[in-house]
Structure formats: C-alpha cells, structure tokens
Design a protein around this motif. Structure first.
Motif, PDB file in Angstrom:
ATOM      1  N   LEU A 206      -1.410  -9.236  14.767  1.00  0.00           N
ATOM      2  CA  LEU A 206      -2.458  -9.575  13.796  1.00  0.00           C
ATOM      3  C   LEU A 206      -3.297  -8.354  13.434  1.00  0.00           C
ATOM      4  O   LEU A 206      -4.506  -8.456  13.186  1.00  0.00           O
ATOM      5  CB  LEU A 206      -3.346 -10.714  14.317  1.00  0.00           C
ATOM      6  N   ASP A 207      -2.652  -7.203  13.391  1.00  0.00           N
ATOM      7  CA  ASP A 207      -3.311  -5.963  12.986  1.00  0.00           C
ATOM      8  C   ASP A 207      -3.574  -6.033  11.478  1.00  0.00           C
ATOM      9  O   ASP A 207      -2.647  -6.116  10.685  1.00  0.00           O
ATOM     10  CB  ASP A 207      -2.396  -4.781  13.317  1.00  0.00           C
ATOM     11  N   HIS A 208      -4.850  -5.991  11.094  1.00  0.00           N
ATOM     12  CA  HIS A 208      -5.196  -6.150   9.684  1.00  0.00           C
ATOM     13  C   HIS A 208      -5.611  -4.822   9.046  1.00  0.00           C
ATOM     14  O   HIS A 208      -6.514  -4.768   8.207  1.00  0.00           O
ATOM     15  CB  HIS A 208      -6.299  -7.200   9.502  1.00  0.00           C
ATOM     16  N   ASN A 209      -4.894  -3.766   9.437  1.00  0.00           N
ATOM     17  CA  ASN A 209      -5.134  -2.436   8.870  1.00  0.00           C
ATOM     18  C   ASN A 209      -3.844  -1.843   8.298  1.00  0.00           C
ATOM     19  O   ASN A 209      -3.614  -0.638   8.375  1.00  0.00           O
ATOM     20  CB  ASN A 209      -5.709  -1.511   9.939  1.00  0.00           C
ATOM     21  N   LEU A 210      -3.014  -2.686   7.714  1.00  0.00           N
ATOM     22  CA  LEU A 210      -1.762  -2.219   7.114  1.00  0.00           C
ATOM     23  C   LEU A 210      -2.047  -1.480   5.814  1.00  0.00           C
ATOM     24  O   LEU A 210      -3.034  -1.753   5.124  1.00  0.00           O
ATOM     25  CB  LEU A 210      -0.827  -3.392   6.854  1.00  0.00           C
ATOM     26  N   PRO A 220      -3.616  -8.670   0.286  1.00  0.00           N
ATOM     27  CA  PRO A 220      -3.682 -10.073   0.724  1.00  0.00           C
ATOM     28  C   PRO A 220      -3.277 -10.238   2.178  1.00  0.00           C
ATOM     29  O   PRO A 220      -3.842 -11.072   2.901  1.00  0.00           O
ATOM     30  CB  PRO A 220      -2.699 -10.791  -0.213  1.00  0.00           C
ATOM     31  N   LEU A 221      -2.317  -9.433   2.628  1.00  0.00           N
ATOM     32  CA  LEU A 221      -1.823  -9.572   3.998  1.00  0.00           C
ATOM     33  C   LEU A 221      -2.891  -9.221   5.022  1.00  0.00           C
ATOM     34  O   LEU A 221      -3.065  -9.923   6.028  1.00  0.00           O
ATOM     35  CB  LEU A 221      -0.582  -8.697   4.175  1.00  0.00           C
ATOM     36  N   ASN A 222      -3.631  -8.142   4.799  1.00  0.00           N
ATOM     37  CA  ASN A 222      -4.684  -7.766   5.749  1.00  0.00           C
ATOM     38  C   ASN A 222      -5.746  -8.852   5.871  1.00  0.00           C
ATOM     39  O   ASN A 222      -6.221  -9.163   6.971  1.00  0.00           O
ATOM     40  CB  ASN A 222      -5.322  -6.440   5.333  1.00  0.00           C
ATOM     41  N   GLY A 223      -6.135  -9.427   4.745  1.00  0.00           N
ATOM     42  CA  GLY A 223      -7.118 -10.508   4.787  1.00  0.00           C
ATOM     43  C   GLY A 223      -6.602 -11.721   5.528  1.00  0.00           C
ATOM     44  O   GLY A 223      -7.329 -12.371   6.297  1.00  0.00           O
ATOM     45  N   ALA A 224      -5.319 -12.031   5.312  1.00  0.00           N
ATOM     46  CA  ALA A 224      -4.718 -13.178   5.989  1.00  0.00           C
ATOM     47  C   ALA A 224      -4.635 -12.937   7.495  1.00  0.00           C
ATOM     48  O   ALA A 224      -4.903 -13.844   8.303  1.00  0.00           O
ATOM     49  CB  ALA A 224      -3.331 -13.443   5.416  1.00  0.00           C
ATOM     50  N   LEU A 225      -4.267 -11.722   7.891  1.00  0.00           N
ATOM     51  CA  LEU A 225      -4.167 -11.418   9.321  1.00  0.00           C
ATOM     52  C   LEU A 225      -5.533 -11.400   9.992  1.00  0.00           C
ATOM     53  O   LEU A 225      -5.673 -11.798  11.155  1.00  0.00           O
ATOM     54  CB  LEU A 225      -3.450 -10.082   9.510  1.00  0.00           C
ATOM     55  N   LEU A 226      -6.553 -10.944   9.271  1.00  0.00           N
ATOM     56  CA  LEU A 226      -7.915 -11.005   9.805  1.00  0.00           C
ATOM     57  C   LEU A 226      -8.308 -12.462  10.042  1.00  0.00           C
ATOM     58  O   LEU A 226      -8.871 -12.803  11.100  1.00  0.00           O
ATOM     59  CB  LEU A 226      -8.892 -10.341   8.834  1.00  0.00           C
ATOM     60  N   CYS A 227      -7.998 -13.324   9.091  1.00  0.00           N
ATOM     61  CA  CYS A 227      -8.287 -14.756   9.254  1.00  0.00           C
ATOM     62  C   CYS A 227      -7.506 -15.340  10.418  1.00  0.00           C
ATOM     63  O   CYS A 227      -8.032 -16.149  11.189  1.00  0.00           O
ATOM     64  CB  CYS A 227      -7.897 -15.495   7.964  1.00  0.00           C
ATOM     65  N   ALA A 228      -6.258 -14.960  10.519  1.00  0.00           N
ATOM     66  CA  ALA A 228      -5.423 -15.464  11.609  1.00  0.00           C
ATOM     67  C   ALA A 228      -6.012 -15.083  12.957  1.00  0.00           C
ATOM     68  O   ALA A 228      -6.015 -15.883  13.901  1.00  0.00           O
ATOM     69  CB  ALA A 228      -4.009 -14.907  11.467  1.00  0.00           C
ATOM     70  N   GLU A 229      -6.534 -13.870  13.041  1.00  0.00           N
ATOM     71  CA  GLU A 229      -7.191 -13.432  14.273  1.00  0.00           C
ATOM     72  C   GLU A 229      -8.436 -14.276  14.548  1.00  0.00           C
ATOM     73  O   GLU A 229      -8.669 -14.720  15.680  1.00  0.00           O
ATOM     74  CB  GLU A 229      -7.561 -11.961  14.154  1.00  0.00           C
ATOM     75  N   GLN A 230      -9.227 -14.522  13.510  1.00  0.00           N
ATOM     76  CA  GLN A 230     -10.453 -15.299  13.672  1.00  0.00           C
ATOM     77  C   GLN A 230     -10.170 -16.732  14.120  1.00  0.00           C
ATOM     78  O   GLN A 230     -10.966 -17.330  14.852  1.00  0.00           O
ATOM     79  CB  GLN A 230     -11.226 -15.294  12.359  1.00  0.00           C
ATOM     80  N   HIS A 231      -9.023 -17.276  13.676  1.00  0.00           N
ATOM     81  CA  HIS A 231      -8.682 -18.665  14.009  1.00  0.00           C
ATOM     82  C   HIS A 231      -7.694 -18.760  15.167  1.00  0.00           C
ATOM     83  O   HIS A 231      -7.175 -19.844  15.441  1.00  0.00           O
ATOM     84  CB  HIS A 231      -8.111 -19.359  12.774  1.00  0.00           C
TER      85      HIS A 231
END
Length: 262
Positions: A206-210, A220-231
């Motif tokens: 869930l690294d959101h620094n791609l 869009p992918l970084n934002g989605a992975l950040l959300c995935a980490e939060q949830h």
C-alpha cells in the motif's frame, strides 16, 4: 438525457455487442482457473490497454467480482487522463455513459456529493476521448448486475485529494472502487518484468508514492492506496504480465497488473 458515447469502441475493444460479449466471456472463462474463494473486494486495480494486450489480465480481477454481482450497486471508477491536461479530478456533466452493451446511469447524488471536494471540477473535455475509464465499462456490465457509475478522470492531483474523494464515497458493501492503471511503459521484456515486480511489491505494501514510470495511473492509484491504508485493506496480486506475454513484441512492452483489495 446527455450521454457520453463510446470513443474507443472498434479500436480498444470490439464495437459490435455480440463480438464484445464473446470476447469478454472468453477472457473471463480463461481467468476462472485461477479464481479463489474470498470476501467481496472493496477495490480492484486493473489495466486499460486494448483488450488483446491487457484484457486477459483485467479479466483476472473482474472474474473475482462475479460471485458478488448482486452486492455491488455503485461503481466508483477512477483513471488517469491521457489526452487532456488539467489539475485535479474531473467529473462528467453527462447523465449516463454508453457502451455497445448498453447505457450505464451516472449516480448524480454521488456526483453532487463530491463536487465540492478540493480539486474536483466538472468538464467533459477530460472524458470525451479518455479510454482509461471506457475500457472498464463492458467488463463491469458483464460481471455485475444493475449498477450506477461515478466516472472520475484524474489529472495532476495529490494522493490526499484523491483519497478525500474516495473516502467521501466509501459507503458499504454496495460500493466498489475500480482503479484503472497500467504499469511500466516501453522497456524491454526482462527490464519491464523486474520493474513491474518491484511496483507490485509496493502496491501490496500500500505504498502511495508511486510515480509515472512505475504506473501511468499513479495519481488515482496513489490516492486509492492511501485510502486502502487508512481503511486497513489487504491487497492481493492476481495477475502480472505485459504486452510481450499477450499480443506484442518483447522489444518495448507495457506492463499490466491486476490486484484485488479486501
């Protein structure tokens, strides 16, 4: 009613409904061999090239939605902008999107809900010729039952901006997030395999620094992975190939990965 018409039917995928259905059903049938039992995904990440190149990889993720076809009622679809440069996230003013398989209604209440989020704009210029969202729609139409759509083209946007929109629409089991992104572009086959394997490792963490060299849909992918980490979601890789494995030369390939997040 304002309808966004298909822009890449006949180029990225078949324009005739019967041929399109047959093509997708064949890809889904081939993907079913790798299917495993799992809870309903909350998010999937799928590639967006022409079907002969990336369709089989995308099918590996879409196949995992079929057992839950009755559950999903709202699809939030995010993909990168290829033809229109802008900052933020772009909604469409259309009432529906059409594919050769029929019309998909836009969830206007959801659109209104996120229209005031930071960075969100409404412009059909971003949607008119964009393929990253369009190529996902026939797969959704043939794996799910009736659903509404929230199509979002993501330009230059921070992970926080994208995550804010996703979180606003998080909902429950009825809401599925589909993130459209290819991986590396135009490296030789072995270099691409190594790069895409490294990117997959980052996605699974869930690294959101791609960046754009790792994934063309990095915004869009970084934002989605950040959300995935939060949830506290867990990501699983279900397919990882490139155009050299499907229908292209091995001299300069494009990477494709499919992932499900629970």
């Amino acid at each position: 009613m304002s309808i966004r018409e298909p822009a890449v039917a006949g180029m990225f995928y078949p324009a005739q409904a019967e041929q399109l259905q047959r093509s997708i059903h064949e890809m889904l049938a081939e993907a079913s061999a790798g299917k495993t039992e799992s809870p309903p995904p909350k998010m999937i990440i799928v590639p967006h090239a022409g079907y002969i190149y990336s369709g089989p990889i995308a099918a590996s993720a879409y196949q995992r939605l079929k057992p839950f076809a009755d559950i999903y009622q709202r699809i939030i679809l995010l993909g990168p902008s290829h033809r229109f440069a802008f900052q933020g996230l772009a909604l469409s003013a259309s009432d529906a999107f059409r594919t050769p398989l029929g019309v998909i209604p836009i969830d206007q209440k959801a659109v209104e809900l996120i229209s005031t989020c930071t960075g969100v704009i409404t412009t059909d210029q971003a949607h008119r010729y964009e393929h990253s969202l369009e190529v996902q729609l026939p797969f959704l139409q043939l794996t799910l039952n009736q659903f509404t759509l929230v199509p979002i083209v993501v330009g230059l946007a921070s992970a926080d901006q994208v995550a804010s929109v996703i979180n606003t629409l998080w909902g429950g089991a009825e809401t599925l997030f589909v993130i459209s992104s290819d991986l590396s572009h135009y490296h030789d086959y072995m270099t691409a395999k190594q790069l895409d394997s490294e990117t997959t490792h980052k996605i699974l963490k869930l690294d959101h620094n791609l960046n754009g060299e790792q994934a063309c849909g990095c915004f869009p992918l970084n934002g989605a992975l950040l959300c995935a980490e939060q949830h506290h979601l867990t990501a699983t890789s279900v397919d990882l190939r490139n155009s050299g494995d499907t229908a292209g030369s091995t001299d300069a390939v494009v990477g494709y990965g499919a992932y499900v997040l629970h």
